[in-house]
Design a protein around this motif. Structure first.
Motif, mmCIF file in Angstrom:
data_model
loop_
_atom_site.group_PDB
_atom_site.id
_atom_site.type_symbol
_atom_site.label_atom_id
_atom_site.label_comp_id
_atom_site.label_asym_id
_atom_site.label_seq_id
_atom_site.Cartn_x
_atom_site.Cartn_y
_atom_site.Cartn_z
ATOM 1 N N HIS A 71 47.017 26.845 13.738
ATOM 2 C CA HIS A 71 47.663 28.064 13.243
ATOM 3 C C HIS A 71 48.434 27.863 11.943
ATOM 4 N N GLY A 72 48.523 26.640 11.453
ATOM 5 C CA GLY A 72 49.140 26.401 10.162
ATOM 6 C C GLY A 72 50.650 26.387 10.146
ATOM 7 N N GLY A 73 51.295 26.268 11.270
ATOM 8 C CA GLY A 73 52.754 26.192 11.308
ATOM 9 C C GLY A 73 53.324 26.946 12.480
ATOM 10 N N GLY A 74 54.635 26.860 12.606
ATOM 11 C CA GLY A 74 55.310 27.540 13.697
ATOM 12 C C GLY A 74 55.163 26.778 15.005
ATOM 13 N N THR A 75 55.636 27.413 16.058
ATOM 14 C CA THR A 75 55.497 26.822 17.390
ATOM 15 C C THR A 75 54.872 27.851 18.312
ATOM 16 N N GLY A 76 54.135 27.358 19.273
ATOM 17 C CA GLY A 76 53.470 28.237 20.216
ATOM 18 C C GLY A 76 54.225 28.330 21.526
ATOM 19 N N PRO A 77 53.780 29.210 22.392
ATOM 20 C CA PRO A 77 54.396 29.353 23.712
ATOM 21 C C PRO A 77 53.943 28.216 24.634
ATOM 22 N N ARG A 78 54.574 27.071 24.506
ATOM 23 C CA ARG A 78 54.114 25.855 25.185
ATOM 24 C C ARG A 78 53.987 26.008 26.693
ATOM 25 N N ARG A 79 55.019 26.506 27.323
ATOM 26 C CA ARG A 79 54.992 26.592 28.785
ATOM 27 C C ARG A 79 53.854 27.482 29.275
ATOM 28 N N ARG A 80 53.689 28.622 28.635
ATOM 29 C CA ARG A 80 52.624 29.543 29.025
ATOM 30 C C ARG A 80 51.250 28.913 28.814
ATOM 31 N N LEU A 81 51.090 28.215 27.695
ATOM 32 C CA LEU A 81 49.807 27.565 27.424
ATOM 33 C C LEU A 81 49.522 26.452 28.426
ATOM 34 N N ARG A 82 50.543 25.696 28.803
ATOM 35 C CA ARG A 82 50.338 24.637 29.806
ATOM 36 C C ARG A 82 49.935 25.225 31.155
ATOM 37 N N LEU A 83 50.610 26.301 31.554
ATOM 38 C CA LEU A 83 50.270 26.939 32.828
ATOM 39 C C LEU A 83 48.858 27.519 32.799
ATOM 40 N N LEU A 84 48.510 28.173 31.703
ATOM 41 C CA LEU A 84 47.155 28.707 31.575
ATOM 42 C C LEU A 84 46.115 27.590 31.571
ATOM 43 N N GLY A 85 46.418 26.489 30.888
ATOM 44 C CA GLY A 85 45.491 25.366 30.846
ATOM 45 C C GLY A 85 45.250 24.780 32.222
ATOM 46 N N ALA A 86 46.330 24.553 32.960
ATOM 47 C CA ALA A 86 46.184 24.026 34.321
ATOM 48 C C ALA A 86 45.433 25.017 35.198
ATOM 49 N N GLY A 87 45.734 26.304 35.035
ATOM 50 C CA GLY A 87 45.027 27.326 35.806
ATOM 51 C C GLY A 87 43.545 27.372 35.491
ATOM 52 N N GLY A 88 43.196 27.198 34.224
ATOM 53 C CA GLY A 88 41.781 27.174 33.853
ATOM 54 C C GLY A 88 41.034 26.017 34.484
ATOM 55 N N LEU A 89 41.680 24.854 34.542
ATOM 56 C CA LEU A 89 41.027 23.692 35.152
ATOM 57 C C LEU A 89 40.899 23.862 36.662
ATOM 58 N N VAL A 90 41.919 24.424 37.295
ATOM 59 C CA VAL A 90 41.838 24.682 38.742
ATOM 60 C C VAL A 90 40.766 25.721 39.033
ATOM 61 N N ALA A 91 40.700 26.752 38.202
ATOM 62 C CA ALA A 91 39.660 27.773 38.387
ATOM 63 C C ALA A 91 38.269 27.166 38.252
ATOM 64 N N SER A 92 38.103 26.248 37.314
ATOM 65 C CA SER A 92 36.785 25.616 37.159
ATOM 66 C C SER A 92 36.438 24.786 38.394
ATOM 67 N N LEU A 93 37.430 24.115 38.980
ATOM 68 C CA LEU A 93 37.176 23.371 40.222
ATOM 69 C C LEU A 93 36.779 24.314 41.342
ATOM 70 N N LEU A 94 37.493 25.405 41.500
ATOM 71 C CA LEU A 94 37.171 26.362 42.575
ATOM 72 C C LEU A 94 35.781 26.961 42.392
ATOM 73 N N LEU A 95 35.410 27.244 41.153
ATOM 74 C CA LEU A 95 34.062 27.770 40.895
ATOM 75 C C LEU A 95 32.991 26.736 41.215
ATOM 76 N N CYS A 96 33.260 25.467 40.894
ATOM 77 C CA CYS A 96 32.304 24.405 41.235
ATOM 78 C C CYS A 96 32.161 24.277 42.751
ATOM 79 N N LEU A 97 33.278 24.410 43.452
ATOM 80 C CA LEU A 97 33.243 24.316 44.915
ATOM 81 C C LEU A 97 32.478 25.480 45.533
ATOM 82 N N GLN A 98 32.486 26.637 44.886
ATOM 83 C CA GLN A 98 31.718 27.777 45.377
ATOM 84 C C GLN A 98 30.225 27.613 45.095
ATOM 85 N N ALA A 99 29.902 26.916 44.018
ATOM 86 C CA ALA A 99 28.502 26.795 43.612
ATOM 87 C C ALA A 99 27.760 25.692 44.364
ATOM 88 N N ASP A 100 28.465 24.620 44.743
ATOM 89 C CA ASP A 100 27.816 23.453 45.345
ATOM 90 C C ASP A 100 28.600 22.982 46.561
#
Length: 102
Positions: free
Chosen positions: A34-63
């Motif tokens: 983004h070329g400077g500034g700071t981002g919403p770190r906590r929100r991004l970390r929570l979303l990132g962890a949620g995305g990885l957990v969601a990918s695990l749950l989807l894999c568990l549904q598929a196989d």
């Protein structure tokens, strides 16, 4: 396209988004994208962890669980490599994961 294939495709997208959000939660990558500034770190970390957990749950549904764990680990390796390569070659593309507002 069959239902397991759609779930695996969604798992790939969730893993890519999760790692992109986790990368953007780091100040150096936020500034690189983004070329400077700071981002919403906590929100991004929570979303990132949620995305990885969601990918695990989807894999568990598929196989069955034993295969899903293996597929998920390989999927994580591929997704983190893709995000790392995007950061190295075209960091601006990660703006799609979290556009800067204001």
């Amino acid at each position: 396209m069959s239902e397991p294939a759609l779930m695996l495709a969604a798992a790939i997208l969730c893993a890519l988004a999760g790692f992109a959000w986790l990368a953007l939660a780091m100040e150096v990558h936020w500034q690189q994208v983004h070329g400077g500034g700071t981002g919403p770190r906590r929100r991004l970390r929570l979303l990132g962890a949620g995305g990885l957990v969601a990918s695990l749950l989807l894999c568990l549904q598929a196989d069955p669980p034993s295969m899903a764990a293996l597929v998920w680990l390989m999927l994580l390796a591929g997704a983190v490599l893709a995000v790392a390569l995007l950061l190295a070659w075209r960091p601006a593309l990660l703006r799609l994961a979290w556009p800067r507002r204001g």
